[in-house]
Design a protein around this motif. Structure first.
Motif: not given
Ligand SMILES: *Cc1c(COP(=O)(O)O)cnc(C)c1O
Length: 454
Positions: A237-253
């Motif tokens: 579901l959208n809200h589940v993928l939403l919560h997981q985006t902290i992974i990629g945000q950290e990875a970008k930094k």
């Protein structure tokens, strides 16, 4: 920031750099996602028709078109317990082993005490349910990582938790059940005798190995019968993928700190949450035109929703109790062969990710279990981490891309998501070592296989 060693073998972020917002890809999709449909009327399903199953705060996130959603401090502080920010590690010895000029980095979500990325959304889902007054969360689990994550999260926010665990995994992984019970959850092997649908399924097929679709139907049936319970889903579901985006945000930094941009972002796909988690923040840049990356979603050949399934409206569960979702699917009645990557045995894929595969922003490939285990074995001997069988799917494709880079002498940057460790999946690795997996080709396995893209 800590970058250890001249070759930047590990990049850590300080605790206060745990992201403050989740990134919602919905407003940025190249083709808008069709809405979920009510299972009975087939009309677009509004929040009212879903509110018996899901709590209202999460439904608001599910339907949201806001690009950034603030993460409550209560949730960020639990992310600290889950060892966030997770490290990025460079797999130097794997590069040397493959003789590749490419650089291979992985984001290590297995560092969480839960052993996988699932806690990132479990904590958020339990928190909002607690705020909304839910007294018990009911869910399904395949491999057991999701059930474990929700069990702890319910314990932290003082709610009850009941888990229907697919029977094949339940029997393969007794320690998972014990861990969930240690965290305070009540666990049933599914199909179970607890629900009408479970009893019906067992009557038709007493040796049914279970499937995520059946377990979801059982969980939803319990919730529909009890106004104080709500249902919680670990992926799709959208809200589940939403919560997981902290992974990629950290990875970008983290990659910015060593001046790298990924040429490839690779993750395995069960329902799509660890893929969306690592990839969506990078896909945002790609869609804006500021990043040139390829995105590769890896599924098991035993459950080929992207590579052989169809894009259609389908139910999320076997009994047809969930809304109809627009997604790539092998059909809601599909019963997967009991491959060991239990987290990848789901028949459908996240609507947002399905839309990105359809519009060719993301490529999908499928791989065989036997090669996956060989990649996992190689990795653990070189890098010390035993990957979850699910994560080893991403690893295998990362190795293949690195192999292509060797042939073309290209110095690309490969990032893959190591979504979890495999320390509770040793039964599967044991069968592999004993030569008992039935999809192994004769002779030694190499990693030269050319990638076939859908
Ligand atoms: C659940 C799980 C997956 C698959 O689920 P997604 O929602 O596609 O991420 C992959 N890896 C691990 C370790 C898991 O626990």
């Amino acid at each position: 920031m800590t970058v250890f060693g001249t070759n930047a073998v590990r990049i850590d972020l300080p605790v206060d750099e745990i992201p403050k917002y989740w990134y919602n890809i919905m407003p940025d999709l190249p083709e808008p996602c069709p809405p979920p449909l009510d299972p009975k009327t087939k009309a677009p399903a509004g929040p009212e028709s879903l509110s018996k199953i899901f709590t209202k705060s999460l439904l608001a996130q599910e339907m949201s078109t806001e690009r950034f959603i603030k993460i409550p401090e209560e949730i960020r502080s639990v992310y600290v317990n889950l060892s966030r920010p997770s490290p990025i590690i460079r797999a130097k010895r794997l590069e040397e082993y493959l003789k590749t000029p490419a650089e291979i980095y992985f984001k290590y979500e297995g560092i969480s005490p839960l052993g996988s990325h699932k806690g990132n959304t479990a904590v958020a889902q339990a928190y909002y349910n607690m705020i909304d007054g839910t007294q018990r969360l009911v869910t399904e689990t395949g491999a057991g990582q999701w059930g474990t994550a929700l069990a702890l999260s319910c314990s932290l926010f003082k709610m009850k938790c009941r888990v229907f665990m697919t029977r094949a995994s339940h029997d393969q992984k007794p320690y998972r059940r014990m861990l969930m019970e240690m965290y305070g959850a009540e666990v049933f092997a599914s199909p179970s005798k607890e629900t009408t649908f479970g009893r019906k399924t067992l009557k038709e097929r007493p040796d049914h190995p279970g499937s995520l679709g059946v377990a979801i139907s059982e969980a939803i049936e319990v919730v529909l019968d009890d106004p104080l319970s709500k249902y919680s889903l670990g992926s799709v579901l959208n809200h589940v993928l939403l919560h997981q985006t902290i992974i990629g945000q950290e990875a970008k930094k983290q990659l910015d700190l060593i001046d790298r941009k990924p040429d490839y972002v690779i993750a395995c796909v069960g329902g799509g949450s660890n893929f969306g988690g690592i990839a969506y923040p990078f896909i945002q840049d790609k869609l804006k035109g500021s990043l040139e990356s390829e995105f590769i979603a890896v599924e098991p050949s035993a459950v080929p929703s992207f590579t052989k399934g169809t894009y259609a409206y389908d139910f999320g569960d076997t009994a047809g109790l969930t809304p109809l979702l627009p997604m790539y699917t092998v059909g809601h009645e599909f019963v997967s062969p009991p491959i060991h990557a239990g987290g990848l045995r789901y028949h459908g894929k996240a609507p947002s990710l399905s839309s990105l595969v359809k519009s060719k922003v993301v490529k999908a490939v499928s791989v065989n279990q036997c090669e996956v285990f060989e990649a996992g074995k190689t990795f653990c001997r070189l890098e010390g981490i035993l990957p979850a069988p699910e994560s080893a799917h991403a690893l295998l494709v990362a190795m293949r891309v690195a192999e292509e880079c060797r042939k073309k002498n290209e110095k690309k940057v490969i990032l893959f998501n190591m979504s979890g460790h495999g320390l509770l999946d040793l039964g599967g690795y044991g069968e592999y070592l004993a030569g008992k997996l039935n999809d192994c080709p004769p002779g030694p396995i190499d990693f030269q296989g050319v990638m076939k893209c859908a």
